[in-house]
Scaffold this active site. Structure first.
Site, short mmCIF file in Angstrom:
data_model
loop_
_atom_site.label_atom_id
_atom_site.label_comp_id
_atom_site.label_asym_id
_atom_site.label_seq_id
_atom_site.Cartn_x
_atom_site.Cartn_y
_atom_site.Cartn_z
N ARG A 139 0.87 -1.17 0.00
CA ARG A 139 0.00 0.00 0.00
C ARG A 139 0.91 1.22 0.00
O ARG A 139 1.66 1.45 0.97
CB ARG A 139 -0.92 -0.01 1.23
N HIS B 236 -7.25 0.67 -6.69
CA HIS B 236 -7.42 -0.25 -5.55
C HIS B 236 -8.04 -1.53 -6.10
O HIS B 236 -9.20 -1.85 -5.85
CB HIS B 236 -8.34 0.41 -4.53
N GLN C 94 -9.89 -4.20 -3.90
CA GLN C 94 -11.21 -3.74 -3.47
C GLN C 94 -12.26 -4.11 -4.53
O GLN C 94 -13.33 -4.63 -4.22
CB GLN C 94 -11.19 -2.24 -3.23
N CYS D 284 -16.51 0.97 0.17
CA CYS D 284 -15.26 0.23 0.43
C CYS D 284 -14.89 0.27 1.91
O CYS D 284 -14.18 -0.61 2.39
CB CYS D 284 -14.14 0.81 -0.41
N ARG E 234 -13.49 -9.23 0.94
CA ARG E 234 -12.08 -8.88 0.68
C ARG E 234 -11.22 -10.13 0.88
O ARG E 234 -10.36 -10.43 0.06
CB ARG E 234 -11.62 -7.76 1.65
#
Ligand code: CP
Ligand code: NVA
Length: 311
Positions: free
Chosen positions: A101, A128, A131, A261, A289
Site C-alpha cells: 500500500r 485499488h 477492493q 469500500c 475482501r
C-alpha cells in the site's frame, strides 16, 4: 511470474478464474475446509498508509491457506533508508508475494521491477484493484451474475472508482459515475479502459440521480481520501449534493444494494440510514475482501506460475 498492480494486469478470463477461486474457497471455508494450498509461502505486507480491511484480510487469508505473513510498516524504511532498487532486490529474496500500500503508484511499479517476486497492489493513489475484486464478488452473490448489471458510483473519481470502472468494463457491466465538476475520472484513464475493453458502457455525469437510475448497486467512498486531509473542508462543500441518502437510494430502484469500500465518514458521503438499511451490503463486501484475495493469492502463486512454466 505475474503481478497484480492493477486490473489491466489480468485478462477477462483470468479475472473470472480469480472470482471462481474466491467463491470456491469461501464455500469450502464455510463447510470447515481449510486446505494448505500455500503451505510454506510467506507474504510481506508493506504498508505506508493505515489499513484495517486490507491488512487483516490478507493476513487471515494467508493463514487459512497454510502460509504466513509479515506486516512491514514504516520502520522498514521503504523509500527512506536506502535506494528503491536495493530495498526491492533484498526484500524480494525473502518473500513469495508482497502486498503493498503506497502513496504513489510508481513506487509499487518500482518494487515490481526490481524485487523479482509477486507484487499485489493493496491501494495506491491510482487504483485499488483488490477492493474491486470484493465489490464484484458481492454483486455476483447478490444477483447471480455480473454481465448486463449496472453499478453506479457517486463521489470522487479516485482510486476506488477507477478500479471499479475497469472491473465493470471487463465483466460486461455498465458503470456510471456521478462526480462534481473537476472530480471526474480523467478522460485519459477512461480511454485506456475502453481500449482494454472495447464497447464497455461507461457514463460520467454530474447528476447523482441520473447515475443511479437503473443501477443494481449504488457505491460511494469518502470525499477526501488518505493524504487529502488538507482538502477536507473544500471537498465537503464541493461534494455536498453528492451524499448517498434514502432519497438517492429510492432513485436507484427497489432492489438496489448499497456498497462502500470503508472506512466511511457517516453523515458525509453517506447517511446512517443507508449504511444500516436492509439493502446495505457493506459488511458482506468487507468480508469478501478476504475470500476474493484468497482466490487472487492462489491464482498468482500456483496457477499463474504453472502457466508460465507450461508456455
Ligand atoms: N477498503 C479498504 O481498503 O480498507 P482499509 O483501508 O481498512 O484496508
Ligand atoms: N479512497 C480511499 C479508499 C480507502 C480504502 C483512500 O484512498 O483513502
Amino acid at each position: 511470474m505475474r503481478h497484480f498492480l492493477s486490473l489491466f494486469d489480468v485478462s477477462d478470463d483470468e479475472l473470472k478464474r480469480i472470482f471462481e477461486l474466491g467463491h470456491q474457497l469461501k464455500a469450502r471455508l464455510k463447510s470447515g475446509v481449510r486446505e494448505p494450498i500455500l503451505q510454506g509461502k510467506v507474504a510481506g505486507l508493506l504498508f505506508e498508509k493505515p489499513s484495517l480491511r486490507t491488512r487483516v484480510s490478507f493476513e487471515c487469508g494467508m493463514a487459512q491457506l497454510g502460509g504466513s505473513s509479515l506486516f512491514l510498516g514504516e520502520d522498514v524504511g521503504w523509500g527512506k533508508r536506502e535506494a528503491p532498487q536495493d530495498f526491492s532486490r533484498v526484500i524480494g529474496q525473502y518473500l513469495d508475494v508482497i502486498v503493498c500500500r503506497a502513496k504513489a503508484h510508481e513506487k509499487v511499479e518500482t518494487l515490481a521491477k526490481y524485487s523479482g517476486t509477486v507484487i499485489i497492489n493493496g491501494l495506491t493513489d491510482l487504483c485499488h484493484p483488490c477492493q474491486a475484486l470484493a465489490d464484484l464478488m458481492t454483486v455476483h452473490e447478490e444477483f447471480g451474475k455480473l454481465e448486463g448489471q449496472k453499478l453506479a458510483f457517486v463521489g470522487d473519481g479516485n482510486n476506488v472508482s477507477r478500479s471499479l470502472a475497469l472491473a465493470c468494463a471487463k465483466m460486461g457491466m455498465e458503470f456510471s459515475i456521478a462526480a462534481p465538476k473537476g472530480y471526474e475520472i480523467e478522460q485519459e484513464f477512461i480511454d485506456k479502459v475502453l481500449q482494454h475493453a472495447p464497447g464497455a458502457k461507461i457514463e460520467q455525469t454530474n447528476d447523482p440521480a441520473e447515475a443511479v437510475a437503473g443501477a443494481c448497486a449504488v457505491y460511494t467512498d469518502v470525499w477526501a481520501s488518505m493524504g487529502q486531509e488538507a482538502e477536507q473542508a473544500k471537498r465537503e462543500k464541493d461534494f455536498a449534493s453528492f451524499q448517498v441518502n434514502g432519497k438517492l437510494m429510492d432513485a436507484a430502484g427497489q432492489d438496489a444494494i448499497f456498497l462502500h469500500c470503508l472506512p466511511a465518514r457517516r453523515g458525509e458521503e453517506v447517511t446512517d440510514e443507508v449504511m444500516d438499511c436492509p439493502h446495505s451490503r457493506i459488511v458482506e463486501q468487507a468480508g469478501n475482501r478476504m475470500h476474493a484475495q484468497k482466490g487472487l493469492l492462489v491464482w498468482l502463486l500456483t496457477e499463474a506460475v504453472d502457466k508460465i512454466h507450461l508456455d
